[in-house]
Design a protein around this motif. Sequence first.
Motif, PDB file in Angstrom:
ATOM      1  N   ILE A   1       0.824  -1.207   0.000  1.00 36.75           N
ATOM      2  CA  ILE A   1       0.000   0.000   0.000  1.00 36.75           C
ATOM      3  C   ILE A   1       0.858   1.257   0.000  1.00 36.75           C
ATOM      4  CG2 ILE A   1      -1.841  -1.215   1.237  1.00 36.75           C
ATOM      5  CD1 ILE A   1      -1.204   0.608   3.654  1.00 36.75           C
ATOM      6  N   ARG A   2       2.084   1.160   0.508  1.00 42.02           N
ATOM      7  CA  ARG A   2       2.947   2.338   0.533  1.00 42.02           C
ATOM      8  C   ARG A   2       3.549   2.580  -0.851  1.00 42.02           C
ATOM      9  NH1 ARG A   2       5.688   3.878   6.246  1.00 42.02           N
ATOM     10  NH2 ARG A   2       6.447   5.944   5.688  1.00 42.02           N
ATOM     11  N   ARG A   3       3.750   1.510  -1.609  1.00 40.04           N
ATOM     12  CA  ARG A   3       4.209   1.668  -2.984  1.00 40.04           C
ATOM     13  C   ARG A   3       3.067   2.145  -3.893  1.00 40.04           C
ATOM     14  NH1 ARG A   3       8.871  -0.612  -5.276  1.00 40.04           N
ATOM     15  NH2 ARG A   3      10.337  -1.549  -3.813  1.00 40.04           N
ATOM     16  N   SER A   4       1.870   1.653  -3.643  1.00 38.13           N
ATOM     17  CA  SER A   4       0.734   2.021  -4.492  1.00 38.13           C
ATOM     18  C   SER A   4       0.313   3.466  -4.276  1.00 38.13           C
ATOM     19  CB  SER A   4      -0.455   1.098  -4.204  1.00 38.13           C
ATOM     20  OG  SER A   4      -0.112  -0.252  -4.450  1.00 38.13           O
TER      21      SER A   4
ATOM     22  N   HIS B   1      -1.154  10.980  -9.425  1.00 40.45           N
ATOM     23  CA  HIS B   1      -0.911   9.631  -9.978  1.00 40.45           C
ATOM     24  C   HIS B   1      -1.942   8.617  -9.492  1.00 40.45           C
ATOM     25  CE1 HIS B   1       2.902  11.198 -11.406  1.00 40.45           C
ATOM     26  NE2 HIS B   1       3.216  11.577 -10.179  1.00 40.45           N
ATOM     27  N   ARG B   2      -2.985   9.085  -8.830  1.00 40.77           N
ATOM     28  CA  ARG B   2      -3.973   8.160  -8.288  1.00 40.77           C
ATOM     29  C   ARG B   2      -4.810   7.530  -9.399  1.00 40.77           C
ATOM     30  NH1 ARG B   2      -5.239   9.067  -2.920  1.00 40.77           N
ATOM     31  NH2 ARG B   2      -6.296   7.048  -3.020  1.00 40.77           N
TER      32      ARG B   2
ATOM     33  N   ASP C   1      -5.323   9.785 -17.759  1.00 42.20           N
ATOM     34  CA  ASP C   1      -4.016   9.722 -18.415  1.00 42.20           C
ATOM     35  C   ASP C   1      -3.355   8.403 -18.031  1.00 42.20           C
ATOM     36  OD1 ASP C   1      -1.282   9.987 -19.132  1.00 42.20           O
ATOM     37  OD2 ASP C   1      -1.423  12.177 -19.026  1.00 42.20           O
ATOM     38  N   ILE C   2      -3.362   7.434 -18.921  1.00 39.02           N
ATOM     39  CA  ILE C   2      -2.846   6.095 -18.614  1.00 39.02           C
ATOM     40  C   ILE C   2      -1.378   6.145 -18.225  1.00 39.02           C
ATOM     41  CG2 ILE C   2      -2.342   3.813 -19.581  1.00 39.02           C
ATOM     42  CD1 ILE C   2      -4.832   4.121 -21.331  1.00 39.02           C
ATOM     43  N   GLU C   3      -0.595   6.952 -18.934  1.00 39.85           N
ATOM     44  CA  GLU C   3       0.839   7.003 -18.658  1.00 39.85           C
ATOM     45  C   GLU C   3       1.131   7.646 -17.301  1.00 39.85           C
ATOM     46  OE1 GLU C   3       3.667   7.731 -22.038  1.00 39.85           O
ATOM     47  OE2 GLU C   3       1.838   8.421 -23.016  1.00 39.85           O
ATOM     48  N   ARG C   4       0.489   8.779 -17.034  1.00 42.41           N
ATOM     49  CA  ARG C   4       0.775   9.505 -15.795  1.00 42.41           C
ATOM     50  C   ARG C   4       0.185   8.828 -14.571  1.00 42.41           C
ATOM     51  NH1 ARG C   4      -2.389  13.179 -13.411  1.00 42.41           N
ATOM     52  NH2 ARG C   4      -3.512  13.726 -15.308  1.00 42.41           N
ATOM     53  N   GLN C   5      -0.839   8.031 -14.761  1.00 40.49           N
ATOM     54  CA  GLN C   5      -1.504   7.427 -13.618  1.00 40.49           C
ATOM     55  C   GLN C   5      -1.188   5.931 -13.524  1.00 40.49           C
ATOM     56  OE1 GLN C   5      -5.016   9.913 -14.920  1.00 40.49           O
ATOM     57  NE2 GLN C   5      -5.522   9.736 -12.753  1.00 40.49           N
TER      58      GLN C   5
ATOM     59  N   VAL D   1       2.293   4.395 -11.618  1.00 43.51           N
ATOM     60  CA  VAL D   1       2.204   3.616 -10.383  1.00 43.51           C
ATOM     61  C   VAL D   1       2.880   2.262 -10.554  1.00 43.51           C
ATOM     62  CG1 VAL D   1       0.622   2.467  -8.791  1.00 43.51           C
ATOM     63  CG2 VAL D   1       0.104   4.775  -9.591  1.00 43.51           C
ATOM     64  N   GLN D   2       2.622   1.625 -11.689  1.00 45.76           N
ATOM     65  CA  GLN D   2       3.167   0.288 -11.919  1.00 45.76           C
ATOM     66  C   GLN D   2       4.681   0.306 -12.095  1.00 45.76           C
ATOM     67  OE1 GLN D   2       1.521  -2.465 -11.708  1.00 45.76           O
ATOM     68  NE2 GLN D   2       2.656  -4.043 -12.816  1.00 45.76           N
ATOM     69  N   GLN D   3       5.172   1.263 -12.896  1.00 41.17           N
ATOM     70  CA  GLN D   3       6.604   1.274 -13.222  1.00 41.17           C
ATOM     71  C   GLN D   3       7.455   1.960 -12.158  1.00 41.17           C
ATOM     72  OE1 GLN D   3       7.781   3.867 -16.420  1.00 41.17           O
ATOM     73  NE2 GLN D   3       9.582   2.657 -16.926  1.00 41.17           N
ATOM     74  N   THR D   4       7.036   3.134 -11.700  1.00 38.07           N
ATOM     75  CA  THR D   4       7.884   3.959 -10.838  1.00 38.07           C
ATOM     76  C   THR D   4       7.762   3.587  -9.372  1.00 38.07           C
ATOM     77  OG1 THR D   4       7.594   5.747 -12.437  1.00 38.07           O
ATOM     78  CG2 THR D   4       8.515   6.341 -10.287  1.00 38.07           C
TER      79      THR D   4
END
Length: 446
Positions: free
Chosen positions: A308-311, A331-332, A363-367, A371-374
């Motif tokens: 949850i802290r990463r998400s 980024h939510r 915005d798929i990239e920004r959100q 979250v998935q990559q960064t």
Amino acid sequence: MICALTADGLGRLGLPSDVQDAFPTAFRLGMGSPGRANLLADTGDDQARQWLWGGPENAVDATLLLYADSEPTLASYAGELISGIDAAGGQVIHRVTPTPLPRPGPGETAAQTVREPFGFADGISQPIIKGTRRWMRRSDAIHAVEPGEFLLGYPDTRGFFPPSPQVPAAMDLGNLLPFAEPTHSRGALQPDFGSNCAAAARDLGRNGTFLVIRQLAQYVDVFNDYVGEAAKRYADHPAVPEQLDPELLPEWIGAKMVGRWKDGSSLVRYPHGPATRKQSGGHFRPDNDFLPGAEDPLGERCPLGAHIRRSNPRDSLAPASKDELSIVNRHRILRVGRGFDAVGANDPEEQKPGLLFMCLNADIERQFEFVQQTWATAWQFHGLENEVDPITGRGGGMGRLTIPSPRGPLNLIGIKDFVRMRGGAYLFMPSRSAIRFLARLNSNGG
């Protein structure tokens, strides 16, 4: 029913290529493309060529999400739709049948009754869209975001309008679509009555959004075996709190990986046991207004690398900072997870339960991708090294999690892969006016 379309689906409906080019790159390429796979860590046995749907050999044009209040009604509705798809020359590529949602009891919330396959309460942490009833209650203000973070055609948290695809006025013969606003900056007045809009472009995206779907198999047996073995291995470790009931040690290990106890209570507020052990479950509501940076800066309660802290890091880097909360909220994603059993997965290779992950974002990239990559799959995160998300990350049996404590860290090692990607897609969820426009494309010769 909810209908959402892929880039290929928009093309099949007759949307011209130049209009399709106005859609975001991530959407046009698709989740199963090689470039997106590298961003999302969909490699190895997660790669798109092994997906049940959405990959290069089994691409989809659209998804239909069907909901009903009873099984007979749902079956009847699905039968009618499938007959219509067959009659139109289409084909159902794949079906997922989630388990029915339990009905909350007296005094319970949905978050107390909905569990993902590993047994944890799901759907607790969500952004709150300004203007909604939830926002008007002024609760959990740290999660408030502007509508433009999820709906095209509205200002986002920074006052800008998310990019939205447009079509020429000549294509919208029925005047079904709203006018495209020429200004996309803070302070824009809508609408602008001072200009002639007869020939202005039309906004195809207004009131629409982008939907991300990922079908995930979850290895519940592997997860339970791991936390059980880890509890035995680390039973005498000094990082295990003396206040912890020894019977809770396996759940404590799992909670450290997730960041919450199975009942949904946070480790930040309840470090030594689930909240429902101390109070009546009927009166307990999972807490979500905590600030981990201010309340647990060293991660001694909720590890810095927990799921949850990463998400949603909240204020982890700058404790109690409203600026950081505002940046993080950019980024939510607005997410929902629907669990399914092995039969409902319709998966001949993986006879496992799992989760149909779905989220909305403008915005798929920004959100979602950020979250998935960064955050989730980054091997370096918040000062940590060589760690990924202990729940959704793919460490290949080499995953690890640092659990800080006043008496020294406990290093969970050998974390196995508990989740596998089995299908997914990026989709455009159009507004009602956009659906009517798209339905008339072929009849208009578009």
